[in-house]
Design a protein around this motif. Sequence first.
Motif, short mmCIF file in Angstrom:
data_model
loop_
_atom_site.label_atom_id
_atom_site.label_comp_id
_atom_site.label_asym_id
_atom_site.label_seq_id
_atom_site.Cartn_x
_atom_site.Cartn_y
_atom_site.Cartn_z
N ASP A 149 0.83 -1.21 0.00
CA ASP A 149 0.00 0.00 0.00
C ASP A 149 0.87 1.26 0.00
OD1 ASP A 149 -2.27 -1.55 0.03
OD2 ASP A 149 -2.55 -1.42 2.20
N LEU A 150 1.91 1.24 0.82
CA LEU A 150 2.80 2.39 0.91
C LEU A 150 3.60 2.55 -0.38
CD1 LEU A 150 3.50 4.61 2.85
CD2 LEU A 150 5.20 3.14 3.93
N ALA A 151 4.03 1.44 -0.95
CA ALA A 151 4.77 1.49 -2.22
C ALA A 151 3.89 2.07 -3.33
CB ALA A 151 5.24 0.10 -2.60
N LYS A 152 2.61 1.70 -3.32
CA LYS A 152 1.67 2.19 -4.33
C LYS A 152 1.48 3.71 -4.23
CE LYS A 152 -2.72 1.44 -3.82
NZ LYS A 152 -4.03 0.76 -3.69
N GLU A 153 1.44 4.21 -3.00
CA GLU A 153 1.26 5.65 -2.79
C GLU A 153 2.47 6.44 -3.30
OE1 GLU A 153 -1.39 7.08 -1.88
OE2 GLU A 153 -2.56 5.41 -1.12
N GLY A 154 3.66 5.92 -3.10
CA GLY A 154 4.86 6.66 -3.46
C GLY A 154 5.37 6.42 -4.87
N PHE A 155 4.89 5.36 -5.52
CA PHE A 155 5.47 4.95 -6.80
C PHE A 155 5.42 6.01 -7.90
CE2 PHE A 155 5.51 2.59 -10.86
CZ PHE A 155 6.76 1.99 -10.73
N PRO A 156 4.27 6.67 -8.14
CA PRO A 156 4.24 7.68 -9.22
C PRO A 156 5.24 8.81 -9.01
CG PRO A 156 2.01 7.11 -8.52
CD PRO A 156 2.95 6.52 -7.50
N ILE A 157 5.33 9.30 -7.77
CA ILE A 157 6.25 10.40 -7.46
C ILE A 157 7.69 9.91 -7.59
CG2 ILE A 157 6.89 12.17 -5.78
CD1 ILE A 157 4.13 11.84 -4.54
N LEU A 202 4.23 24.60 -13.13
CA LEU A 202 3.14 23.87 -13.77
C LEU A 202 2.98 22.48 -13.17
CD1 LEU A 202 3.99 24.82 -17.47
CD2 LEU A 202 2.22 25.82 -16.02
N ASP A 203 4.10 21.87 -12.80
CA ASP A 203 4.10 20.56 -12.13
C ASP A 203 3.26 20.63 -10.86
OD1 ASP A 203 5.07 18.61 -10.10
OD2 ASP A 203 6.47 17.99 -11.65
N ASN A 204 3.53 21.65 -10.03
CA ASN A 204 2.79 21.82 -8.78
C ASN A 204 1.32 22.16 -9.02
OD1 ASN A 204 5.07 21.31 -7.22
ND2 ASN A 204 5.68 23.45 -7.15
N ALA A 205 1.07 22.93 -10.08
CA ALA A 205 -0.32 23.27 -10.42
C ALA A 205 -1.10 22.02 -10.80
CB ALA A 205 -0.34 24.28 -11.56
N LEU A 206 -0.48 21.11 -11.53
CA LEU A 206 -1.14 19.85 -11.90
C LEU A 206 -1.40 18.98 -10.67
CD1 LEU A 206 0.79 19.05 -15.20
CD2 LEU A 206 -1.68 19.38 -15.00
N ILE A 207 -0.51 19.05 -9.70
CA ILE A 207 -0.73 18.32 -8.45
C ILE A 207 -1.92 18.90 -7.71
CG2 ILE A 207 0.23 17.79 -6.16
CD1 ILE A 207 2.99 17.63 -7.51
N VAL A 208 -2.03 20.24 -7.71
CA VAL A 208 -3.15 20.92 -7.04
C VAL A 208 -4.48 20.48 -7.64
CG1 VAL A 208 -4.29 23.15 -6.73
CG2 VAL A 208 -1.85 22.93 -6.25
N ILE A 209 -4.55 20.35 -8.98
CA ILE A 209 -5.81 19.95 -9.62
C ILE A 209 -5.93 18.42 -9.72
CG2 ILE A 209 -5.92 22.13 -10.87
CD1 ILE A 209 -5.11 20.66 -13.39
N GLN A 269 -1.63 14.83 -11.21
CA GLN A 269 -0.19 14.57 -11.13
C GLN A 269 0.24 13.29 -11.85
OE1 GLN A 269 -2.28 14.64 -8.57
NE2 GLN A 269 -1.86 13.08 -7.02
N TYR A 270 -0.67 12.35 -12.01
CA TYR A 270 -0.33 11.10 -12.67
C TYR A 270 0.04 11.32 -14.15
CZ TYR A 270 -5.22 11.47 -14.17
OH TYR A 270 -6.42 11.91 -14.68
N LEU A 271 -0.43 12.44 -14.72
CA LEU A 271 -0.12 12.75 -16.11
C LEU A 271 1.31 13.26 -16.28
CD1 LEU A 271 -3.43 14.52 -17.19
CD2 LEU A 271 -2.70 12.20 -17.76
N LEU A 303 2.35 29.97 -1.58
CA LEU A 303 1.29 30.26 -2.55
C LEU A 303 0.62 29.00 -3.07
CD1 LEU A 303 2.92 33.13 -4.67
CD2 LEU A 303 1.12 33.34 -2.96
N LEU A 304 1.30 27.85 -2.89
CA LEU A 304 0.70 26.59 -3.34
C LEU A 304 -0.58 26.30 -2.58
CD1 LEU A 304 3.88 24.32 -3.72
CD2 LEU A 304 2.66 25.60 -5.48
N THR A 305 -0.58 26.63 -1.29
CA THR A 305 -1.79 26.44 -0.48
C THR A 305 -2.91 27.33 -0.98
OG1 THR A 305 -0.39 25.94 1.43
CG2 THR A 305 -2.71 26.42 1.87
N LYS A 306 -2.56 28.59 -1.32
CA LYS A 306 -3.57 29.52 -1.85
C LYS A 306 -4.11 29.02 -3.19
CE LYS A 306 -1.60 33.64 0.35
NZ LYS A 306 -2.74 33.83 1.28
N MET A 307 -3.23 28.43 -4.00
CA MET A 307 -3.67 27.84 -5.27
C MET A 307 -4.68 26.73 -5.01
SD MET A 307 -0.04 27.62 -7.32
CE MET A 307 -0.66 26.35 -8.42
#
Length: 422
Positions: free
Chosen positions: A212-220, A352-359, A362-364, A275-279
Motif C-alpha cells: 500500500d505504501l509502495a503504491k502511494e509513493g510509486f508515481p512520485i 506547472l508541475d505543482n499546479a497539476l498536483i493541485v488539480i 499529477q499522474y499525467l 502560494l501553493l496552499t492559496k492555489m
Amino acid sequence: MEEINYKPTGKTIFIWNILGSLSNSLLSMITLMLVTRILDNNRTDIFSIAWSISQLMATIGTFQIRTYQATDVKEHFKFGQYFRFRIISIIAMMACSLGYILIKNYDMYKGSIVLIICLFRAVDSLADVYEGYFQQKERLDLAGKAVTYRIIIAVSIFSISLFLLKNLLVACLALLISYIVSFFIFNVRYLIRINRLKIKESWNQNKKWIFDLAKEGFPIFINAFLMMAITNAPKMKIDSAISVGELANGTQTIFNILFMPASVLTLAYIVFRPLLTKMAIAWTNKEKKKFLKIIFLMVICLVIMAIILLIGSALIGIPILSFLYAISLKNYKIELLVMIIGGCFCTFSYVLDNALIVIRKQYLLVCSYLATWVYIESVVSIFTNRWGLLGAALSYATSMMVFFFVTLLIFFICLKKEDTNE
C-alpha cells in the motif's frame, strides 16, 4: 530538548526550514569547492561523478515517500512502518549502487569512493524518514535544525580531513562517519526520548501495508528518478568520455561547477511555496481565475528573477566561480549561460508541475518526465561527441525546454477538459 507537541512561532519554523533547505542545497557546492581547491583534476572528477551517482541512487533510497508521510496527519501508516519501508528502499538503493559500480567496471579506488558517497546518501535517506515525522507533527523547526547541524558537522570534519591528509578516500570516510554520528545525535536520540521509536509495532504478520505504501509513493518516485536521470545524463556521458580519453581530466568537475548556478532559480522558488496552499484553496473553491492569476504572478516573478540571474551571470558569473573553485573558467561563459537557461526552464516547469498536483492530475506528469528522458538519452551522446562540454550543456538545456513545453501542453489540455466538464 522540546516536546513534540510544543508549538514554536511561525517565525522560528520559517527560519529553521529555510536554513535546513539552504544547508542541503549548499552541501554539494561547498564539498566540490573544497575538493577542487585541494586535489588534482582526476580525483576531483571522481568525487564529482560519485556525488552525481549518489543523488540518483538517493531517489531509490527515499522512494519520494516523504511528502506522503508529512501529510499523513491521521497516521494511516505508523512511524515504524515508514521506518521499515525506508530500510527496504535503502537496501534496494545500495544493491543498485553496487550493481552500477560493477557494470561500469570502476577500479577499486573509484568504486570505493562511489560506494562511500552512496552510503552517505543512504544515511541521509534514513534521516529523511525521521524528519518526515517532525514535519508531520508541524515541527519543521526540528527537521531544519537536524539537517543544518548534521551538515555543518559533516562538512567541517570532511574539510579538516581533506586539508590535513589530502586523501579523498579518507575524507569521504570521515564525511560518512560524522554523518552517522550526527544522525544519531540529532534524529534518533530525539525520537527515543519522546518514546516514538516503536519499530516492532509495524512488523506483524500482515505485510499488505508495504505494498500500500509502495503504491502511494510509486508515481512520485518514478518522476523523481526520471528527473535525476535526465539531470545526470550529461554527467554520465562526460564520465564515459573521460574514461576512453575523448575528454580531458577535469571536464566533469568544470561541468559540475557550471551546473551549480543552474539551480539558483529553483532555490528561489522555495519562497513561493506558501502560494501553493492559496492555489489549492482557490481551485477547491472553484475560483479558476484566482488560481490562474496566482500561477501567472509566480511565473512573471520567476521570469524577472531569471533575467536578473542571466545578466548577473553574464557579467560576473565566471569570475566568481573561478575564484570560488580556484579554476580558470574564462572560456566557458556560453556553457554557463546555456545551463542557467536550462535551469530556468526547469523551474518554470515546476510551477506547472505543482499546479497539476493541485488539480489532482499529477499522474499525467509521468508523460513529461518520460518524454524528456527519451529526448535527452537520444541527443546527449550526439551533442557531447560533436561539441564537447557545450554539447553536454545544450543537451541539458534543450531537455528542460522539452520538459517545460510538454508539461505546459498537459496543463492546457487539463484546463480545457475542466471547462468542458463545467
